[in-house]
Write a protein that holds these residues in place. Structure first.
Motif, PDB file in Angstrom:
ATOM      1  N   MET A 107      -5.521  11.826 -14.482  1.00 19.18           N
ATOM      2  CA  MET A 107      -5.051  11.424 -13.154  1.00 19.18           C
ATOM      3  C   MET A 107      -6.172  10.745 -12.368  1.00 19.18           C
ATOM      4  SD  MET A 107      -3.467  14.064 -10.500  1.00 19.18           S
ATOM      5  CE  MET A 107      -4.953  14.642  -9.730  1.00 19.18           C
ATOM      6  N   TYR A 108      -7.376  11.341 -12.426  1.00 18.35           N
ATOM      7  CA  TYR A 108      -8.504  10.745 -11.705  1.00 18.35           C
ATOM      8  C   TYR A 108      -8.811   9.352 -12.246  1.00 18.35           C
ATOM      9  CZ  TYR A 108      -9.318  15.455  -9.884  1.00 18.35           C
ATOM     10  OH  TYR A 108      -9.169  16.652  -9.266  1.00 18.35           O
ATOM     11  N   HIS A 109      -8.727   9.250 -13.574  1.00 22.04           N
ATOM     12  CA  HIS A 109      -8.996   7.966 -14.213  1.00 22.04           C
ATOM     13  C   HIS A 109      -7.986   6.923 -13.710  1.00 22.04           C
ATOM     14  CE1 HIS A 109     -10.440   5.244 -17.218  1.00 22.04           C
ATOM     15  NE2 HIS A 109      -9.224   5.106 -17.728  1.00 22.04           N
ATOM     16  N   THR A 110      -6.728   7.330 -13.732  1.00 18.82           N
ATOM     17  CA  THR A 110      -5.683   6.402 -13.277  1.00 18.82           C
ATOM     18  C   THR A 110      -5.902   6.060 -11.815  1.00 18.82           C
ATOM     19  OG1 THR A 110      -4.284   7.809 -14.595  1.00 18.82           O
ATOM     20  CG2 THR A 110      -3.197   6.040 -13.402  1.00 18.82           C
ATOM     21  N   ARG A 111      -6.287   7.093 -11.016  1.00 16.74           N
ATOM     22  CA  ARG A 111      -6.485   6.837  -9.589  1.00 16.74           C
ATOM     23  C   ARG A 111      -7.592   5.804  -9.392  1.00 16.74           C
ATOM     24  NH1 ARG A 111      -7.839  11.843  -5.874  1.00 16.74           N
ATOM     25  NH2 ARG A 111      -5.794  12.483  -6.579  1.00 16.74           N
ATOM     26  N   ARG A 112      -8.673   5.955 -10.155  1.00 23.25           N
ATOM     27  CA  ARG A 112      -9.775   4.990 -10.030  1.00 23.25           C
ATOM     28  C   ARG A 112      -9.301   3.590 -10.368  1.00 23.25           C
ATOM     29  NH1 ARG A 112     -13.066   9.193 -11.820  1.00 23.25           N
ATOM     30  NH2 ARG A 112     -12.764   8.640 -14.002  1.00 23.25           N
ATOM     31  N   ILE A 113      -8.528   3.503 -11.481  1.00 21.03           N
ATOM     32  CA  ILE A 113      -8.036   2.175 -11.890  1.00 21.03           C
ATOM     33  C   ILE A 113      -7.117   1.610 -10.807  1.00 21.03           C
ATOM     34  CG2 ILE A 113      -6.522   0.983 -13.547  1.00 21.03           C
ATOM     35  CD1 ILE A 113      -7.691   2.776 -15.698  1.00 21.03           C
ATOM     36  N   MET A 114      -6.263   2.482 -10.254  1.00 19.54           N
ATOM     37  CA  MET A 114      -5.307   2.009  -9.239  1.00 19.54           C
ATOM     38  C   MET A 114      -6.034   1.544  -7.987  1.00 19.54           C
ATOM     39  SD  MET A 114      -1.910   4.279  -9.239  1.00 19.54           S
ATOM     40  CE  MET A 114      -1.112   3.254  -8.057  1.00 19.54           C
ATOM     41  N   ILE A 115      -7.041   2.338  -7.566  1.00 18.88           N
ATOM     42  CA  ILE A 115      -7.774   1.964  -6.342  1.00 18.88           C
ATOM     43  C   ILE A 115      -8.504   0.637  -6.563  1.00 18.88           C
ATOM     44  CG2 ILE A 115      -9.732   2.598  -4.858  1.00 18.88           C
ATOM     45  CD1 ILE A 115      -8.721   5.502  -5.096  1.00 18.88           C
ATOM     46  N   ALA A 164       0.847  -1.206   0.000  1.00 20.44           N
ATOM     47  CA  ALA A 164       0.000   0.000   0.000  1.00 20.44           C
ATOM     48  C   ALA A 164       0.876   1.248   0.000  1.00 20.44           C
ATOM     49  CB  ALA A 164      -0.911  -0.012   1.221  1.00 20.44           C
ATOM     50  N   ALA A 165       1.981   1.209   0.794  1.00 24.08           N
ATOM     51  CA  ALA A 165       2.860   2.382   0.855  1.00 24.08           C
ATOM     52  C   ALA A 165       3.460   2.657  -0.525  1.00 24.08           C
ATOM     53  CB  ALA A 165       3.963   2.141   1.876  1.00 24.08           C
ATOM     54  N   PHE A 166       3.929   1.585  -1.200  1.00 26.82           N
ATOM     55  CA  PHE A 166       4.502   1.766  -2.539  1.00 26.82           C
ATOM     56  C   PHE A 166       3.452   2.294  -3.509  1.00 26.82           C
ATOM     57  CE2 PHE A 166       8.137  -1.069  -1.448  1.00 26.82           C
ATOM     58  CZ  PHE A 166       9.115  -0.180  -1.825  1.00 26.82           C
ATOM     59  N   SER A 167       2.246   1.729  -3.391  1.00 26.81           N
ATOM     60  CA  SER A 167       1.174   2.148  -4.302  1.00 26.81           C
ATOM     61  C   SER A 167       0.899   3.628  -4.125  1.00 26.81           C
ATOM     62  CB  SER A 167      -0.103   1.365  -4.030  1.00 26.81           C
ATOM     63  OG  SER A 167       0.156   0.019  -4.198  1.00 26.81           O
ATOM     64  N   VAL A 168       0.796   4.061  -2.851  1.00 23.34           N
ATOM     65  CA  VAL A 168       0.500   5.470  -2.593  1.00 23.34           C
ATOM     66  C   VAL A 168       1.636   6.341  -3.141  1.00 23.34           C
ATOM     67  CG1 VAL A 168       0.248   7.178  -0.747  1.00 23.34           C
ATOM     68  CG2 VAL A 168      -0.977   5.028  -0.614  1.00 23.34           C
ATOM     69  N   TYR A 169       2.882   5.886  -2.895  1.00 21.30           N
ATOM     70  CA  TYR A 169       4.039   6.653  -3.371  1.00 21.30           C
ATOM     71  C   TYR A 169       4.004   6.785  -4.896  1.00 21.30           C
ATOM     72  CZ  TYR A 169       8.881   7.649  -4.604  1.00 21.30           C
ATOM     73  OH  TYR A 169      10.007   8.199  -5.155  1.00 21.30           O
ATOM     74  N   PHE A 170       3.826   5.645  -5.567  1.00 26.53           N
ATOM     75  CA  PHE A 170       3.818   5.680  -7.037  1.00 26.53           C
ATOM     76  C   PHE A 170       2.619   6.454  -7.565  1.00 26.53           C
ATOM     77  CE2 PHE A 170       6.692   1.952  -6.708  1.00 26.53           C
ATOM     78  CZ  PHE A 170       7.760   2.560  -7.324  1.00 26.53           C
ATOM     79  N   HIS A 171       1.520   6.351  -6.816  1.00 28.31           N
ATOM     80  CA  HIS A 171       0.328   7.073  -7.228  1.00 28.31           C
ATOM     81  C   HIS A 171       0.619   8.570  -7.264  1.00 28.31           C
ATOM     82  CE1 HIS A 171      -3.841   8.075  -7.617  1.00 28.31           C
ATOM     83  NE2 HIS A 171      -3.803   8.805  -6.521  1.00 28.31           N
ATOM     84  N   PHE A 172       1.258   9.065  -6.181  1.00 32.09           N
ATOM     85  CA  PHE A 172       1.538  10.495  -6.126  1.00 32.09           C
ATOM     86  C   PHE A 172       2.568  10.894  -7.182  1.00 32.09           C
ATOM     87  CE2 PHE A 172      -0.563  10.323  -1.958  1.00 32.09           C
ATOM     88  CZ  PHE A 172      -1.428  11.382  -2.170  1.00 32.09           C
ATOM     89  N   GLN A 173       3.569  10.029  -7.356  1.00 36.13           N
ATOM     90  CA  GLN A 173       4.578  10.312  -8.382  1.00 36.13           C
ATOM     91  C   GLN A 173       3.919  10.398  -9.753  1.00 36.13           C
ATOM     92  OE1 GLN A 173       7.923  10.807  -8.431  1.00 36.13           O
ATOM     93  NE2 GLN A 173       7.838  11.033  -6.224  1.00 36.13           N
ATOM     94  N   PHE A 174       3.064   9.416  -9.990  1.00 32.61           N
ATOM     95  CA  PHE A 174       2.398   9.306 -11.280  1.00 32.61           C
ATOM     96  C   PHE A 174       1.486  10.515 -11.504  1.00 32.61           C
ATOM     97  CE2 PHE A 174      -0.903   7.339 -14.046  1.00 32.61           C
ATOM     98  CZ  PHE A 174      -0.072   7.102 -15.127  1.00 32.61           C
TER      99      PHE A 174
END
Ligand code: ADP
Length: 578
Positions: free
Chosen positions: A286-294, A41-51
């Motif tokens: 970004m929102y689209h990617t966030r939805r896919i990531m979540i 989860a930590a990596f995901s959040v980190y990459f999410h913000f980077q992305f």
């Protein structure tokens, strides 16, 4: 349902095991989840913000690039229109006194290139429009010498001039492109009016499909080209960027909405192209990617969580079954070893009882023979009584064994009363025992602690213990010797020590003396049950027996009893007395 104590133990054991494994399983699941899911989860959040950061930057870069390319296109559009106008000076139809027909020809030529051209006019050096073609024929002959653009052109500052949008004589928004040409040492001007609506349509066509809104403002911030929804032509824009050569970007907030504005100043005229895009659209990717990531993260979490739980359940289930089987096995083992002990005991009992029985049988056979005249034996009453005595002593011996066995097997909880060990020892020694010892030349020394604390004991049973120990001490001495009976106490215990100057016990035998039927005494004298019975009694009262012995010098047996909480005892006694 009735259950035996053993069954209850197993049942309780299984319940405890289940509870324990439930806790282990919970800990395992939490541990696995934490060790796997948290870093994930930590990596995901980190990459999410980077992305997201990258996406935002890319969105802004795209907008800037769009504004730059559109600016270039508009510049090109204006340059082309300027060139179109210049070309008229070089057309075959050009002359310094153009007829209406000549001008119509020029206008037609211009409109073939771009329908933004509204009219065309030819001005002489004094700024008078000598030729005109277009919708306002009365403009022919009009004097433009005081117009700003005309003055600028004549001042030799520029070869051409592009005006801002203005209303002019015709009271309709338009803008003018004017070019000058030196002919025979004099400047002549060719000017044309362009329709901003056409320009607007052109701009719309550029931005179409990009979810952006384009507008053009002049260097005073007045709209030159604008979407009617955004503002009015020549109205004041909400944003005037600083004049820079390179394009820029600005984030502005209006009515709670954040808008990104990319701007680029035109090269041909001091106009700025503004390209607006709401932040929500810039961030749409970004929102689209966030939805896919979540969604992906949740899916993976469910799968991994399920797998972890499933594995933990199976693993712990296996271990639990093994543990339960182990416990059952252990119980069976204990049961089997108990059976073996019973077997051993039975053998010992059989052996010990068989001896007196054999004596009784043999002796009764002797009496029968004595009474048979055929054998001619001495059948005097004295002789018969002697044989009967032998039978008696064998029977007594058998009874003693069975009594001791009964004592050993007795499960009754001791009847505890406050006792003074000095008094019990005196009771044991008084009477027969003392006389016996005197006969055998054994000296008895009593070293009692005078005010020894009273302790809770079963009087009769403890009497039996002391008697056994004193008997053993006496038996160990052959010829003159001493038996010392001592008592003392400390904060924790009361001690009774019986010491003799007898034969002592060999080190290899000292571990076995408490085993049932272990005896070194002659047949008929020892049963091997005294110490094992004594130990059982002492332990049942919370005490212990310690032995110290040196072969050839003597032995010392110390019985220790813990001092009880006398207050509690007194209460107990009062209660029992009611
Ligand atoms: P028993 O007296 O019938 O033999 P016990 O259980 O009382 O049975 O004693 C077991 C054995 O321990 C004795 O046969 C003896 O060998 C040894 N023993 C016990 N007390 C003494 C002692 N005071 N001195 C030497 N040996 C002793």
């Amino acid at each position: 349902m009735n259950t035996t104590p053993q069954a209850n133990n197993i049942l309780n054991g299984h319940v405890n095991i289940r509870k324990y494994f439930k806790q282990v399983r919970a800990r395992l699941i939490i541990g696995l989840m934490v060790s796997f899911i948290l870093p994930y989860a930590a990596f995901s959040v980190y990459f999410h913000f980077q992305f997201n950061n990258t996406l935002k930057k890319t969105g802004i870069l795209n907008l800037t690039a769009l504004s730059e390319s559109q600016r270039n296109t508009i510049d090109l559009f204006l340059q082309e229109r300027v060139v179109n106008l210049f070309n008229l000076f070089h057309s075959s139809e050009f002359n310094l006194n153009p007829t209406r027909h000549d001008m119509e020809y020029h206008l037609q030529h211009l409109r073939q290139v771009s329908d933004a051209f509204i009219d065309v006019g030819f001005l002489n050096t004094k700024g008078v429009q000598k030729g005109y073609a277009g919708p306002f024929p009365n403009l022919e002959g009009r004097d433009y010498s005081n117009e700003e653009w005309f003055k600028t052109l004549m001042n030799h500052q520029q070869e051409y001039f592009i005006s801002d949008i203005y209303l002019g004589f015709r009271k309709k928004p338009h803008f003018t492109i004017a070019t000058r040409q030196l002919i025979d040492g004099r400047f002549y001007v060719m000017r044309s009016t362009l329709d901003p609506d056409k320009f607007y349509m052109f701009l719309r066509s550029i931005s179409h499909g990009k979810e952006v809104e384009c507008s053009i403002i002049n260097n005073k911030g007045l709209y030159q080209i604008v979407d009617p929804d955004r503002g009015e032509l020549l109205g004041l824009s909400d944003y005037l960027p600083e004049q820079t050569a390179s394009p820029g970007v600005k984030e502005i907030k209006k009515n709670g909405d954040t808008v990104i504005i990319a701007y680029a100043w035109l090269k041909e005229t001091p106009w700025a192209l503004l390209v607006r895009q709401p932040l929500s659209i810039v961030h749409a990717g970004m929102y689209h990617t966030r939805r896919i990531m979540i969604a992906g993260l949740t899916f993976i979490l469910i799968i991994v969580g399920g797998l972890i739980s499933f594995t933990a359940y199976r693993l712990i289930g296996h271990v639990q079954t093994i543990a339960e089987k182990r416990d059952e096995l252990q119980y069976q083992l204990v049961h089997a070893s108990k059976l073996a002990s019973v077997g051993e005991l039975a053998t010992g009992v059989a052996h010990e009882i068989n001896n007196p029985l054999a004596i009784i049988t043999a002796t009764s056979g002797v009496i029968r023979d004595m009474l048979d005249p055929a054998f001619d034996l001495d059948s005097s009453p004295e002789n018969i009584i002697k044989e009967l005595d032998t039978i008696d002593s064998a029977a007594f011996r058998a009874r003693k064994i069975t009594r001791q066995l009964l004592e050993m097997g007795r499960k009754n909880t001791p009847r505890l009363v406050l006792c003074n060990v000095n008094n019990i020892l005196d009771e044991v020694m008084s009477g027969i025992k003392e006389r016996e010892f005197k006969v055998e030349d054994i000296k008895v020394l009593c070293e009692y602690e005078p005010d020894i604390p009273e302790i809770l004991l079963d009087h009769d049973q403890i009497r039996q213990v002391f008697l056994n120990l004193i008997n053993n001490a006496g038996d160990a001495i052959s010829g003159p010797g001493t038996v010392t009976i001592a008592t003392h106490s400390d904060d924790k215990n009361v001690y009774v020590t019986i010491t003799d100057t007898g034969v002592g016990i060999a080190p290899e035998k000292i571990d076995r003396i408490f085993n049932p039927f272990f005896t070194t005494k002659d047949i008929g004298k020892g049963t091997g049950l005294g110490l094992s019975v004594s130990l059982g009694i002492v332990e049942s009262m919370g005490g212990i027996i310690n032995v110290q012995s040196l072969k050839g010098s003597g032995s010392s047996f110390t019985v220790s009893f813990p001092l009880q909480n006398l207050k509690g005892v007194e209460d107990g006694e009062k209660n029992s007395g009611k």
